[in-house]
Design a protein around this motif. Structure first.
Motif, PDB file in Angstrom:
ATOM      1  N   LEU A   1       0.833  -1.193   0.000  1.00 27.09           N
ATOM      2  CA  LEU A   1       0.000   0.000   0.000  1.00 27.09           C
ATOM      3  C   LEU A   1       0.872   1.249   0.000  1.00 27.09           C
ATOM      4  CD1 LEU A   1      -2.584  -1.039   2.766  1.00 27.09           C
ATOM      5  CD2 LEU A   1      -2.661  -1.540   0.310  1.00 27.09           C
ATOM      6  N   SER A   2       0.377   2.325  -0.642  1.00 28.71           N
ATOM      7  CA  SER A   2       1.145   3.559  -0.742  1.00 28.71           C
ATOM      8  C   SER A   2       0.198   4.749  -0.748  1.00 28.71           C
ATOM      9  CB  SER A   2       2.009   3.543  -2.019  1.00 28.71           C
ATOM     10  OG  SER A   2       2.687   4.760  -2.192  1.00 28.71           O
ATOM     11  N   PRO A   3      -0.275   5.185   0.425  1.00 23.75           N
ATOM     12  CA  PRO A   3      -1.245   6.281   0.492  1.00 23.75           C
ATOM     13  C   PRO A   3      -0.645   7.631   0.113  1.00 23.75           C
ATOM     14  CG  PRO A   3      -0.555   5.635   2.703  1.00 23.75           C
ATOM     15  CD  PRO A   3       0.024   4.622   1.757  1.00 23.75           C
ATOM     16  N   ALA A   4      -1.520   8.518  -0.405  1.00 25.86           N
ATOM     17  CA  ALA A   4      -1.084   9.822  -0.901  1.00 25.86           C
ATOM     18  C   ALA A   4      -1.415  10.962   0.049  1.00 25.86           C
ATOM     19  CB  ALA A   4      -1.714  10.100  -2.262  1.00 25.86           C
ATOM     20  N   ASP A   5      -2.463  10.814   0.863  1.00 30.36           N
ATOM     21  CA  ASP A   5      -2.845  11.883   1.782  1.00 30.36           C
ATOM     22  C   ASP A   5      -3.500  11.278   3.011  1.00 30.36           C
ATOM     23  OD1 ASP A   5      -5.410  11.164   1.021  1.00 30.36           O
ATOM     24  OD2 ASP A   5      -5.931  13.095   0.115  1.00 30.36           O
ATOM     25  N   ARG A   6      -4.023  12.120   3.895  1.00 31.18           N
ATOM     26  CA  ARG A   6      -4.588  11.629   5.159  1.00 31.18           C
ATOM     27  C   ARG A   6      -5.804  10.742   4.938  1.00 31.18           C
ATOM     28  NH1 ARG A   6      -8.357  16.359   7.426  1.00 31.18           N
ATOM     29  NH2 ARG A   6      -8.616  17.560   5.499  1.00 31.18           N
ATOM     30  N   PHE A   7      -6.594  11.051   3.902  1.00 31.07           N
ATOM     31  CA  PHE A   7      -7.772  10.229   3.645  1.00 31.07           C
ATOM     32  C   PHE A   7      -7.378   8.837   3.169  1.00 31.07           C
ATOM     33  CE2 PHE A   7      -9.360  14.645   2.782  1.00 31.07           C
ATOM     34  CZ  PHE A   7     -10.147  14.740   3.919  1.00 31.07           C
ATOM     35  N   GLU A   8      -6.398   8.772   2.282  1.00 26.49           N
ATOM     36  CA  GLU A   8      -5.916   7.463   1.838  1.00 26.49           C
ATOM     37  C   GLU A   8      -5.217   6.726   2.975  1.00 26.49           C
ATOM     38  OE1 GLU A   8      -3.678   7.379  -1.752  1.00 26.49           O
ATOM     39  OE2 GLU A   8      -5.240   8.336  -2.970  1.00 26.49           O
ATOM     40  N   MET A   9      -4.509   7.455   3.829  1.00 29.82           N
ATOM     41  CA  MET A   9      -3.836   6.810   4.959  1.00 29.82           C
ATOM     42  C   MET A   9      -4.842   6.131   5.871  1.00 29.82           C
ATOM     43  SD  MET A   9      -1.303   5.898   6.784  1.00 29.82           S
ATOM     44  CE  MET A   9       0.145   6.781   6.191  1.00 29.82           C
ATOM     45  N   THR A  10      -5.905   6.829   6.223  1.00 26.60           N
ATOM     46  CA  THR A  10      -6.931   6.243   7.090  1.00 26.60           C
ATOM     47  C   THR A  10      -7.549   5.011   6.434  1.00 26.60           C
ATOM     48  OG1 THR A  10      -7.436   8.400   8.068  1.00 26.60           O
ATOM     49  CG2 THR A  10      -9.106   6.683   8.282  1.00 26.60           C
ATOM     50  N   ALA A  11      -7.868   5.128   5.142  1.00 23.70           N
ATOM     51  CA  ALA A  11      -8.462   3.997   4.423  1.00 23.70           C
ATOM     52  C   ALA A  11      -7.486   2.829   4.339  1.00 23.70           C
ATOM     53  CB  ALA A  11      -8.891   4.437   3.025  1.00 23.70           C
ATOM     54  N   CYS A  12      -6.197   3.118   4.122  1.00 24.01           N
ATOM     55  CA  CYS A  12      -5.191   2.056   4.032  1.00 24.01           C
ATOM     56  C   CYS A  12      -5.006   1.356   5.378  1.00 24.01           C
ATOM     57  CB  CYS A  12      -3.862   2.626   3.550  1.00 24.01           C
ATOM     58  SG  CYS A  12      -3.779   2.936   1.769  1.00 24.01           S
ATOM     59  N   MET A  13      -5.026   2.115   6.461  1.00 30.61           N
ATOM     60  CA  MET A  13      -4.886   1.496   7.788  1.00 30.61           C
ATOM     61  C   MET A  13      -6.070   0.569   8.075  1.00 30.61           C
ATOM     62  SD  MET A  13      -2.075   2.240   9.419  1.00 30.61           S
ATOM     63  CE  MET A  13      -2.448   2.146  11.175  1.00 30.61           C
ATOM     64  N   ASP A  14      -7.275   1.034   7.764  1.00 35.40           N
ATOM     65  CA  ASP A  14      -8.450   0.193   7.980  1.00 35.40           C
ATOM     66  C   ASP A  14      -8.396  -1.050   7.091  1.00 35.40           C
ATOM     67  OD1 ASP A  14      -9.456   1.941   9.867  1.00 35.40           O
ATOM     68  OD2 ASP A  14     -10.757   2.992   8.452  1.00 35.40           O
ATOM     69  N   TYR A  15      -7.968  -0.860   5.847  1.00 35.16           N
ATOM     70  CA  TYR A  15      -7.858  -1.993   4.928  1.00 35.16           C
ATOM     71  C   TYR A  15      -6.816  -2.997   5.415  1.00 35.16           C
ATOM     72  CZ  TYR A  15      -6.595  -4.711   0.821  1.00 35.16           C
ATOM     73  OH  TYR A  15      -6.306  -5.746  -0.022  1.00 35.16           O
ATOM     74  N   ALA A  16      -5.658  -2.505   5.857  1.00 33.59           N
ATOM     75  CA  ALA A  16      -4.586  -3.390   6.304  1.00 33.59           C
ATOM     76  C   ALA A  16      -5.031  -4.224   7.504  1.00 33.59           C
ATOM     77  CB  ALA A  16      -3.347  -2.573   6.656  1.00 33.59           C
ATOM     78  N   TYR A  17      -5.756  -3.606   8.406  1.00 32.67           N
ATOM     79  CA  TYR A  17      -6.258  -4.340   9.577  1.00 32.67           C
ATOM     80  C   TYR A  17      -7.295  -5.387   9.164  1.00 32.67           C
ATOM     81  CZ  TYR A  17      -8.828  -5.285  13.885  1.00 32.67           C
ATOM     82  OH  TYR A  17      -9.453  -5.907  14.937  1.00 32.67           O
ATOM     83  N   ALA A  18      -8.223  -4.977   8.305  1.00 29.23           N
ATOM     84  CA  ALA A  18      -9.295  -5.890   7.886  1.00 29.23           C
ATOM     85  C   ALA A  18      -8.781  -7.010   6.996  1.00 29.23           C
ATOM     86  CB  ALA A  18     -10.394  -5.115   7.164  1.00 29.23           C
ATOM     87  N   ALA A  19      -7.656  -6.789   6.309  1.00 26.57           N
ATOM     88  CA  ALA A  19      -7.129  -7.791   5.386  1.00 26.57           C
ATOM     89  C   ALA A  19      -6.730  -9.072   6.108  1.00 26.57           C
ATOM     90  CB  ALA A  19      -5.934  -7.229   4.623  1.00 26.57           C
ATOM     91  N   ASN A  20      -6.341  -8.948   7.371  1.00 23.94           N
ATOM     92  CA  ASN A  20      -5.978 -10.118   8.181  1.00 23.94           C
ATOM     93  C   ASN A  20      -4.898 -10.956   7.510  1.00 23.94           C
ATOM     94  OD1 ASN A  20      -6.300 -11.514  10.622  1.00 23.94           O
ATOM     95  ND2 ASN A  20      -7.584 -13.073   9.659  1.00 23.94           N
ATOM     96  N   GLY A  21      -3.979 -10.255   6.834  1.00 27.70           N
ATOM     97  CA  GLY A  21      -2.873 -10.938   6.161  1.00 27.70           C
ATOM     98  C   GLY A  21      -1.624 -10.085   6.242  1.00 27.70           C
ATOM     99  N   SER A  22      -0.634 -10.414   5.434  1.00 27.36           N
ATOM    100  CA  SER A  22       0.649  -9.712   5.454  1.00 27.36           C
ATOM    101  C   SER A  22       0.581  -8.491   4.543  1.00 27.36           C
ATOM    102  CB  SER A  22       1.766 -10.655   4.981  1.00 27.36           C
ATOM    103  OG  SER A  22       1.747 -11.864   5.719  1.00 27.36           O
TER     104      SER A  22
END
Length: 302
Positions: free
Chosen positions: A130-151
């Protein structure tokens, strides 16, 4: 963007006591709020990043959700073998956070400049990037990374370049391109990631081009890339990363097989920085400054 990262991490940890933060003796001010509100979920593993990744793997095996933070020059670069064998091989739910990617730590020289991290992590099976561009993408990426339940590897580049979105992202779809700006269909479209999305938007406003952000480098949806190619007369990729193995490589791999089109790749040439200096100086040295990028895109359009 760093504040959004910290807020998301605190929120996830308060909601799930299994969330742990491991840091390699970095990010003290960044994690003040986390240490204050979740002290029992904070582990300073010291300047021993390879051991820290192994520790995270062990914690994941017994049910914890480790978030492993370090400078991108160390996580993932110094710890690549441990990420590959200890975490990704067994699909363990560990989120790796590489801060200061690209030229952020400009004055510290080549040892702290990380322009190869996407290439290294893209090649590891089962590891999402993942490579977020701003605060909105960062928040979405963090939520996605947690929900992904993987590496997952989450790349954090220059954090103070401003928003590219005007509102929060409801849910990040794996591999999707996010349209940031509409432009003329008879011109090339820009696909950028991380810090270079802001540059792409600024240039697109001058040249009336469409811009897509790629917060997910791996996976990357074939349909989205082909749709972007069909909507434009060519594609320009922009990244604060080596031209070898990064976003531009991923886009050209897809288009060459599924929808051949002209692609101009803008990124870091295959060379080390010649000198130390400011962040802006290094962008100039590697031809990633706005003026040079705008000229190259204009010539490509013409």
């Amino acid at each position: 963007m760093r504040e959004a990262f910290s807020n998301a991490l605190v929120r996830l940890a308060l909601a799930d006591p299994k969330v742990l933060l491991l840091t390699g003796d970095h990010g003290y001010a960044l994690f003040d709020e986390f240490r204050k509100r979740c002290p029992s979920q904070y582990i300073n593993a010291g300047i021993a990043e390879q051991n820290m990744v192994g520790m995270a793997a062990g914690l994941a095996r017994v049910g914890f959700r480790p978030f492993v933070y370090g400078l991108a020059a160390f996580v993932p670069i110094r710890t690549l073998e441990q990420i590959k064998l200890d975490i990704a091989h067994d699909h363990l739910p560990v989120v790796l956070l590489g801060d200061g990617a690209g030229f952020v730590y400009s004055h510290l020289g080549t040892s702290h400049q990380s322009t190869e991290d996407i290439a290294c992590t893209r090649a590891i099976p089962g590891l999402e990037v993942l490579s977020p561009a701003d605060r909105f993408e960062m928040t979405a990426c963090m939520d996605y990374a947690y929900a992904a339940n993987g590496s997952v590897y989450l790349r954090m580049g220059k954090s103070d370049r401003g928003d590219v979105h005007t509102s929060p992202i409801d849910a990040l779809q794996p591999g999707s391109l996010l349209k940031v700006r509409d432009g003329r269909a008879d011109r090339p479209g820009l696909i950028a990631t991380g810090s270079m999305v802001r540059t792409a938007v600024d240039i697109a406003q001058e040249q009336n081009l469409t811009v897509w952000s790629a917060p997910t480098i791996k996976p990357l949806l074939i349909d989205d890339v082909c749709a972007a190619a069909r909507a434009s007369t060519g594609l320009v990729t922009l990244e604060e990363h080596s031209l070898l193995g990064g976003l531009g490589a991923a886009i050209t791999e897809i288009t060459s097989e599924h929808l051949p089109t002209r692609v101009l790749r803008i990124g870091v040439p295959d060379q080390f920085s010649k000198h130390c200096g400011t962040y802006d100086y290094l962008l100039n040295e590697h031809r990633l400054d706005s003026t040079t990028v705008a000229r190259r895109i204009y010539e490509f359009v013409a």
